[in-house]
Motif scaffolding. Structure first.
Motif, PDB file in Angstrom:
ATOM      1  N   VAL A 104       7.078-145.528  89.865  1.00  0.00           N
ATOM      2  CA  VAL A 104       7.984-145.082  90.651  1.00  0.00           C
ATOM      3  C   VAL A 104       8.095-146.271  91.726  1.00  0.00           C
ATOM      4  O   VAL A 104       7.095-146.886  92.152  1.00  0.00           O
ATOM      5  CB  VAL A 104       7.479-143.687  91.493  1.00  0.00           C
ATOM      6  N   PRO A 105       9.245-146.499  92.520  1.00  0.00           N
ATOM      7  CA  PRO A 105       9.336-147.358  93.412  1.00  0.00           C
ATOM      8  C   PRO A 105       8.541-146.970  94.726  1.00  0.00           C
ATOM      9  O   PRO A 105       8.480-145.777  95.214  1.00  0.00           O
ATOM     10  CB  PRO A 105      10.991-147.335  93.939  1.00  0.00           C
ATOM     11  N   THR A 130       7.799-152.529  95.793  1.00  0.00           N
ATOM     12  CA  THR A 130       7.281-152.783  94.613  1.00  0.00           C
ATOM     13  C   THR A 130       7.247-151.504  93.739  1.00  0.00           C
ATOM     14  O   THR A 130       8.198-150.646  93.989  1.00  0.00           O
ATOM     15  CB  THR A 130       5.985-153.503  94.521  1.00  0.00           C
ATOM     16  N   SER A 131       6.349-151.153  92.840  1.00  0.00           N
ATOM     17  CA  SER A 131       6.205-149.991  92.090  1.00  0.00           C
ATOM     18  C   SER A 131       4.664-149.593  91.802  1.00  0.00           C
ATOM     19  O   SER A 131       3.839-150.464  92.139  1.00  0.00           O
ATOM     20  CB  SER A 131       6.921-150.465  90.687  1.00  0.00           C
ATOM     21  N   ALA A 132       4.480-148.499  91.681  1.00  0.00           N
ATOM     22  CA  ALA A 132       3.196-147.922  91.417  1.00  0.00           C
ATOM     23  C   ALA A 132       3.166-146.990  90.216  1.00  0.00           C
ATOM     24  O   ALA A 132       4.351-146.367  89.784  1.00  0.00           O
ATOM     25  CB  ALA A 132       3.036-147.011  92.781  1.00  0.00           C
ATOM     26  N   SER A 135      13.602-162.140  94.709  1.00  0.00           N
ATOM     27  CA  SER A 135      14.476-161.408  93.930  1.00  0.00           C
ATOM     28  C   SER A 135      14.194-161.944  92.395  1.00  0.00           C
ATOM     29  O   SER A 135      14.063-163.171  92.194  1.00  0.00           O
ATOM     30  CB  SER A 135      15.968-161.714  94.366  1.00  0.00           C
ATOM     31  N   GLY A 136      14.254-161.010  91.610  1.00  0.00           N
ATOM     32  CA  GLY A 136      14.541-161.314  90.056  1.00  0.00           C
ATOM     33  C   GLY A 136      12.707-161.181  89.755  1.00  0.00           C
ATOM     34  O   GLY A 136      12.364-161.028  88.473  1.00  0.00           O
ATOM     35  N   GLN A 137      11.587-160.731  90.384  1.00  0.00           N
ATOM     36  CA  GLN A 137      10.557-160.350  90.159  1.00  0.00           C
ATOM     37  C   GLN A 137      10.462-159.038  90.091  1.00  0.00           C
ATOM     38  O   GLN A 137      11.385-158.143  90.301  1.00  0.00           O
ATOM     39  CB  GLN A 137       9.539-161.162  91.122  1.00  0.00           C
ATOM     40  N   ASP A 138       9.193-158.522  90.030  1.00  0.00           N
ATOM     41  CA  ASP A 138       8.787-156.943  90.023  1.00  0.00           C
ATOM     42  C   ASP A 138       8.713-156.530  91.530  1.00  0.00           C
ATOM     43  O   ASP A 138       8.348-155.337  91.550  1.00  0.00           O
ATOM     44  CB  ASP A 138       7.696-156.532  88.955  1.00  0.00           C
ATOM     45  N   TYR A 139       8.642-157.308  92.426  1.00  0.00           N
ATOM     46  CA  TYR A 139       8.432-157.035  93.893  1.00  0.00           C
ATOM     47  C   TYR A 139       9.219-157.959  94.646  1.00  0.00           C
ATOM     48  O   TYR A 139       9.507-158.911  94.299  1.00  0.00           O
ATOM     49  CB  TYR A 139       7.007-157.025  93.955  1.00  0.00           C
ATOM     50  N   GLU A 147      16.168-154.554 100.866  1.00  0.00           N
ATOM     51  CA  GLU A 147      15.973-153.434 100.143  1.00  0.00           C
ATOM     52  C   GLU A 147      15.690-153.377  98.684  1.00  0.00           C
ATOM     53  O   GLU A 147      16.209-154.536  97.938  1.00  0.00           O
ATOM     54  CB  GLU A 147      17.460-152.556 100.363  1.00  0.00           C
ATOM     55  N   ARG A 148      15.162-152.494  97.939  1.00  0.00           N
ATOM     56  CA  ARG A 148      15.084-152.431  96.548  1.00  0.00           C
ATOM     57  C   ARG A 148      14.467-150.920  96.022  1.00  0.00           C
ATOM     58  O   ARG A 148      13.899-150.551  96.802  1.00  0.00           O
ATOM     59  CB  ARG A 148      13.532-153.536  96.305  1.00  0.00           C
ATOM     60  N   ASN A 149      15.391-150.909  94.936  1.00  0.00           N
ATOM     61  CA  ASN A 149      15.289-149.708  94.217  1.00  0.00           C
ATOM     62  C   ASN A 149      15.270-148.264  95.307  1.00  0.00           C
ATOM     63  O   ASN A 149      14.793-147.267  95.159  1.00  0.00           O
ATOM     64  CB  ASN A 149      13.806-149.599  93.585  1.00  0.00           C
ATOM     65  N   GLY A 150      16.443-148.460  96.117  1.00  0.00           N
ATOM     66  CA  GLY A 150      16.749-147.395  97.135  1.00  0.00           C
ATOM     67  C   GLY A 150      15.769-147.320  98.241  1.00  0.00           C
ATOM     68  O   GLY A 150      16.097-146.355  99.108  1.00  0.00           O
TER      69      GLY A 150
END
Length: 235
Positions: A103-104, A76-78, A57-61, A183-186
């Motif tokens: 986008v997540p 994570t994100s793409a 937690s606190g990172q980008d993934y 869970e992260r970003n929905g």
């Protein structure tokens, strides 16, 4: 006389122990059938959420592996096809990718995995029709897919496959215990039923992956609006 009393007391104590032990003997019910695992979206709705601080937690993934080390996943994100993964090289941060919206996503890789079914193959691999392999799954907010075009093994397969090194960045990741959710970003992922489910509950999309099978849950198609009724003609 004392010896006889001690003998009698010993017998009574033995009988009491036997009676107590007899009360704790249990037998398996031969007719018991364990309940079937929940469908992926139901598992994601019901499973308890895990404190994300143990998973980066606190990172980008948020990244984790399953207890058997067969699956690694990242929430994570793409940007376009470029996924930000902490355990393999990628072009997510390249300046030229700024044109893509961020986008997540949930991205997973397997060490042992099933082949993709023909109906789920979504790329002709540069027109060759060859090289579309299983072993990866990707969830975006509105879609779940399995497999990809590649010429080699996944990073997870390189570390924990039949010829894996058992060493590398994935070996350092925390375990998401069976039955738990993150869970992260929905988007959510849950380790259960020998594999991992990831989904977007609000959109009704998800995937489940395991050593032996996979499942893609697609959003129900929108119901077509009824044709407007024709206004009555004036006389």
């Amino acid at each position: 006389m004392e010896a006889m009393q001690r003998t009698i007391l010993g017998i009574l104590a033995g009988l009491a122990l036997l009676a107590t032990s007899a009360c704790t003997i249990t037998q398996k019910d031969p007719d018991y059938v364990p309940p079937a695992p929940l469908p992926p979206l139901e598992q994601l709705r019901q499973a308890p959420l895990t404190d994300p601080t143990a998973l980066g937690s606190g990172q980008d993934y948020l990244s984790f592996v399953t207890a058997d080390r067969n699956i690694v996943c990242s929430l994570t994100s793409a940007r376009g096809e470029h996924v930000n993964l902490p355990y393999e090289p990628n072009s997510f941060g390249a300046s030229g990718n700024g044109k893509w919206a961020t986008v997540p996503v949930a991205h997973c890789e397997l060490a042992a995995y099933p082949k993709p079914e023909a109906k789920d193959i979504r790329d002709d691999c540069s027109g060759t029709g060859l090289g579309y392999l299983g072993g990866t799954a990707l969830l975006t907010p509105d879609k779940a897919v399995y497999g990809e075009c590649r010429s080699g093994v996944t990073q997870q397969e390189a570390e924990f496959g039949p010829k894996g090194t058992r060493k590398g960045p994935i070996s350092q990741l925390p375990v998401l215990e069976d039955g738990k959710n993150v869970e992260r970003n929905g988007l959510r992922c849950s380790a259960y039923d020998g594999g991992v489910a990831c989904g977007n509950i609000s959109a009704g999309v998800a995937f489940f992956i395991s050593r032996d099978r996979y499942e893609l849950v697609r959003a129900p198609s929108q119901t077509a609006s009824p044709a407007p009724s024709e206004a009555p003609k004036s006389p």
